[in-house]
Motif scaffolding. Structure first.
Motif, PDB file in Angstrom:
ATOM      1  N   SER A 163       0.801  -1.228   0.000  1.00 49.81           N
ATOM      2  CA  SER A 163       0.000   0.000   0.000  1.00 49.81           C
ATOM      3  C   SER A 163       0.833   1.277   0.000  1.00 49.81           C
ATOM      4  O   SER A 163       0.297   2.349  -0.216  1.00 49.81           O
ATOM      5  N   HIS A 164       2.129   1.184   0.269  1.00 57.37           N
ATOM      6  CA  HIS A 164       3.011   2.361   0.251  1.00 57.37           C
ATOM      7  C   HIS A 164       2.446   3.536   1.034  1.00 57.37           C
ATOM      8  O   HIS A 164       2.497   4.677   0.592  1.00 57.37           O
ATOM      9  N   ASN A 200      -0.725   4.291   1.769  1.00 62.14           N
ATOM     10  CA  ASN A 200      -2.097   4.719   1.473  1.00 62.14           C
ATOM     11  C   ASN A 200      -2.966   4.242   2.621  1.00 62.14           C
ATOM     12  O   ASN A 200      -3.151   3.044   2.823  1.00 62.14           O
ATOM     13  N   GLN A 202      -1.837   0.456  -5.598  1.00 65.36           N
ATOM     14  CA  GLN A 202      -1.413   1.809  -5.238  1.00 65.36           C
ATOM     15  C   GLN A 202      -1.019   2.598  -6.480  1.00 65.36           C
ATOM     16  O   GLN A 202      -1.359   3.770  -6.604  1.00 65.36           O
ATOM     17  N   GLY A 203      -0.337   1.975  -7.416  1.00 61.93           N
ATOM     18  CA  GLY A 203       0.063   2.673  -8.637  1.00 61.93           C
ATOM     19  C   GLY A 203      -1.119   3.120  -9.470  1.00 61.93           C
ATOM     20  O   GLY A 203      -1.135   4.238 -10.000  1.00 61.93           O
ATOM     21  N   THR A 204      -2.115   2.265  -9.577  1.00 65.65           N
ATOM     22  CA  THR A 204      -3.316   2.612 -10.337  1.00 65.65           C
ATOM     23  C   THR A 204      -4.090   3.715  -9.634  1.00 65.65           C
ATOM     24  O   THR A 204      -4.544   4.672 -10.272  1.00 65.65           O
ATOM     25  N   ILE A 205      -4.220   3.600  -8.317  1.00 69.61           N
ATOM     26  CA  ILE A 205      -4.890   4.656  -7.553  1.00 69.61           C
ATOM     27  C   ILE A 205      -4.165   5.982  -7.762  1.00 69.61           C
ATOM     28  O   ILE A 205      -4.797   7.010  -8.022  1.00 69.61           O
ATOM     29  N   GLY A 206      -2.851   5.962  -7.686  1.00 66.78           N
ATOM     30  CA  GLY A 206      -2.073   7.181  -7.879  1.00 66.78           C
ATOM     31  C   GLY A 206      -2.296   7.805  -9.244  1.00 66.78           C
ATOM     32  O   GLY A 206      -2.430   9.031  -9.368  1.00 66.78           O
ATOM     33  N   ALA A 207      -2.362   6.980 -10.291  1.00 71.56           N
ATOM     34  CA  ALA A 207      -2.596   7.489 -11.641  1.00 71.56           C
ATOM     35  C   ALA A 207      -3.982   8.121 -11.746  1.00 71.56           C
ATOM     36  O   ALA A 207      -4.141   9.208 -12.318  1.00 71.56           O
ATOM     37  N   VAL A 210      -5.805   9.341  -9.226  1.00 72.64           N
ATOM     38  CA  VAL A 210      -5.817  10.551  -8.397  1.00 72.64           C
ATOM     39  C   VAL A 210      -5.180  11.709  -9.159  1.00 72.64           C
ATOM     40  O   VAL A 210      -5.718  12.827  -9.173  1.00 72.64           O
ATOM     41  N   ASP A 211      -4.061  11.473  -9.813  1.00 71.16           N
ATOM     42  CA  ASP A 211      -3.404  12.533 -10.593  1.00 71.16           C
ATOM     43  C   ASP A 211      -4.332  13.078 -11.668  1.00 71.16           C
ATOM     44  O   ASP A 211      -4.435  14.304 -11.857  1.00 71.16           O
ATOM     45  N   SER A 238      -8.653   8.109  -1.425  1.00 71.14           N
ATOM     46  CA  SER A 238      -7.240   8.428  -1.619  1.00 71.14           C
ATOM     47  C   SER A 238      -7.041   9.840  -2.156  1.00 71.14           C
ATOM     48  O   SER A 238      -5.903  10.298  -2.287  1.00 71.14           O
TER      49      SER A 238
END
Length: 123
Positions: free
Chosen positions: A3-4, A6, A25-30, A32-33, A53
């Motif tokens: 989860s880094h 999150n 986490q990577g997909t969530i980050g993308a 969110v951006d 997130s």
């Protein structure tokens, strides 16, 4: 899943009885951006991992539509049942600039219902 940091991923378990699985986490980050860059109103349909997130200032212009009532105390929560795709509060009609959906099943019938919801929500 790593989860880094999150907090949603750290604190919220997936529920297989609801076919509820979180993005990485990577997909969530993308996502969110993209949402932060959109600067408009946002509807996250069956996507609580993304909604929770988001930075608070972005969440304030967003709604999470979901079947799982564990989040119904959140001011942005709207109960959503994909079997009733447009039985939603009228003030949500054509109210959003950005809609993200994560259907729980990959079938034509379910995707058609989510498409109807998306048409209802988008400006």
């Amino acid at each position: 899943m790593d989860s880094h940091g999150n907090s949603f991923l750290d604190e919220t378990g997936e529920r297989s009885d609801l076919n509820q699985y979180w993005f990485s986490q990577g997909t969530i980050g993308a996502f969110v951006d993209e949402i932060v860059d959109s600067r408009g109103s946002v509807a996250l349909v069956s996507s609580p991992s993304v909604y929770f997130s988001l930075p608070q200032e972005v969440r304030s212009r967003s709604r999470v539509l979901d079947y799982d009532r564990q989040w119904d105390s959140d001011p942005g929560f709207v109960f959503y049942d994909f079997n009733a795709p447009v039985e939603l509060p009228e003030d949500l009609r054509a109210a959003f600039d950005f809609v993200l959906v994560d259907p729980p099943f990959i079938t034509r019938e379910v995707w058609e219902k989510y498409a109807a919801t998306t048409r209802f929500l988008l400006r």
